[in-house]
Write an enzyme that holds these catalytic residues in place. Sequence first.
Site, short mmCIF file in Angstrom:
data_model
loop_
_atom_site.label_atom_id
_atom_site.label_comp_id
_atom_site.label_asym_id
_atom_site.label_seq_id
_atom_site.Cartn_x
_atom_site.Cartn_y
_atom_site.Cartn_z
N ALA A 125 0.84 -1.20 0.00
CA ALA A 125 0.00 0.00 0.00
C ALA A 125 0.88 1.25 0.00
O ALA A 125 1.35 1.70 1.05
CB ALA A 125 -0.94 -0.02 1.20
N THR A 127 0.19 4.03 -2.77
CA THR A 127 -0.58 5.14 -3.36
C THR A 127 -1.71 5.60 -2.46
O THR A 127 -2.39 4.80 -1.82
CB THR A 127 -1.14 4.71 -4.72
OG1 THR A 127 -0.06 4.26 -5.53
CG2 THR A 127 -1.84 5.86 -5.42
N GLU A 245 10.59 -4.23 -9.32
CA GLU A 245 9.17 -4.04 -9.63
C GLU A 245 9.00 -3.55 -11.06
O GLU A 245 8.15 -4.04 -11.81
CB GLU A 245 8.55 -3.04 -8.65
CG GLU A 245 7.08 -2.77 -8.94
CD GLU A 245 6.41 -1.86 -7.91
OE1 GLU A 245 5.24 -1.52 -8.14
OE2 GLU A 245 7.03 -1.50 -6.90
N ARG A 246 9.80 -2.57 -11.46
CA ARG A 246 9.66 -2.00 -12.80
C ARG A 246 10.12 -2.98 -13.88
O ARG A 246 9.57 -3.00 -14.99
CB ARG A 246 10.42 -0.68 -12.87
CG ARG A 246 9.67 0.40 -12.09
CD ARG A 246 10.49 1.59 -11.66
NE ARG A 246 9.65 2.50 -10.89
CZ ARG A 246 10.11 3.52 -10.17
NH1 ARG A 246 11.42 3.76 -10.12
NH2 ARG A 246 9.28 4.29 -9.50
N GLN A 282 -0.55 -5.25 -48.62
CA GLN A 282 0.74 -4.65 -48.24
C GLN A 282 0.65 -3.87 -46.93
O GLN A 282 1.57 -3.92 -46.12
CB GLN A 282 1.25 -3.75 -49.37
CG GLN A 282 2.70 -3.32 -49.16
CD GLN A 282 3.20 -2.43 -50.29
OE1 GLN A 282 2.68 -1.34 -50.49
NE2 GLN A 282 4.21 -2.89 -51.02
N GLN A 339 -6.98 -2.76 -34.77
CA GLN A 339 -7.39 -2.24 -36.08
C GLN A 339 -7.36 -3.36 -37.13
O GLN A 339 -8.26 -3.46 -37.98
CB GLN A 339 -6.46 -1.09 -36.50
CG GLN A 339 -6.86 -0.37 -37.78
CD GLN A 339 -8.09 0.51 -37.60
OE1 GLN A 339 -8.45 0.85 -36.48
NE2 GLN A 339 -8.74 0.84 -38.70
#
Length: 382
Positions: A125, A127, A245-246, A282, A339
């Site tokens: 905890a 944030t 962590e990152r 293409q 897309q």
Amino acid sequence: MAKYRFEEEEHELFRKSLRKFLEKEAVPNYEQWEKERLIPKSFWKKLGDMGFLCPQVEEKYGGLDADFRYAVIIGEEMERVGASLTGVGLHNDIVAPYIESYGTDEQKARWLPGCVTGDHIMAVAMTEPGAGSDLAGIQTTAIRDGDDYIVNGQKTFITNGINADLVLTVVKTDPQAEPRHKGISLLMIEEGMPGFSRGRKLDKVGLHGQDTAELYFEDCRVPALNLIGDEGKGFTYLMEKLQQERLVVALAAQVASEDMLEMTLDYVKERKAFGKPIGSFQNTQFKLAEVATKVELGHAFIESLVEDHMAGKDIVSKVSMAKYWLTDTAKKIAGECMQLHGGYGYMEEYKIARRYRDIPVAAIYAGSNEVMKMIVAKRMGL
């Protein structure tokens, strides 16, 4: 998915075993977990029974004493199933190392065996509603009162926030400290402690199966024995552990990109328009050639970082680069691949739709990508 050059036979066997387990226990249930907005504790127990929780923990506490390569494999295989399993990586690779590195022998003996078996689920905890990337700005206080700390404050966006019974909490033990970060400490707050309560399970754009919550502390009495490391050293501990962590977040983004490329290649080879597969156009070929190039570059970069991290090197700059670049790249790839799926890409039954909504948060958590660029610039001497 490309194989890493550091994988040996035992790692391949471990990966096969984990993949087989996930195909049986996670894949058929994942959609239901997303609907329920929660991964059940029973799944955590099964992970523990199979040795997939905190394998790096010492054998005397029930772990396998495994190296970081096993964490990489677990992180990859969980992400292949779906990003909502991110809480397992948080438990294994982000929270447990604080206990392993800074906990007392008594704390390790008290908590680590349950973390390995799945009897404990952990969260961290940091944030708060008014403090995210600016960790020194947290307002949650822990004031010493005899043999206890009295904790008051609120945390938000907490991964594993509903399921966790062990919450590694960032607190201000000296609210008047200057500079501000000198007053920060780490406290393990346990389920059932008076004054600790959970708020709502947060309704997110993506990661629907992942329980993210608000936590409240109102005159919450926590034994001083639950202080992790030394009082006032919390910020230092956080800085030491954020590299891993990152790296874990960057790794997950790379796997998501590989997964999106794979599923889109399969789709464009089968889907027809104007009488031929859309993969023969293409534009499709160019788009996927670009995606494949980014995926290949990302794989090489993450592989070198894992090796350097295991060798104990300071790779804060490179990990910050990887975290921002790989998560931003995954967001772009999600858009391109959706897309190419056309209207079907916008349908929930196609996995690309889930990827499209799951990936953006990776550019925000574990330090926003803007903060990553600030770190890189600072370490360049700017």
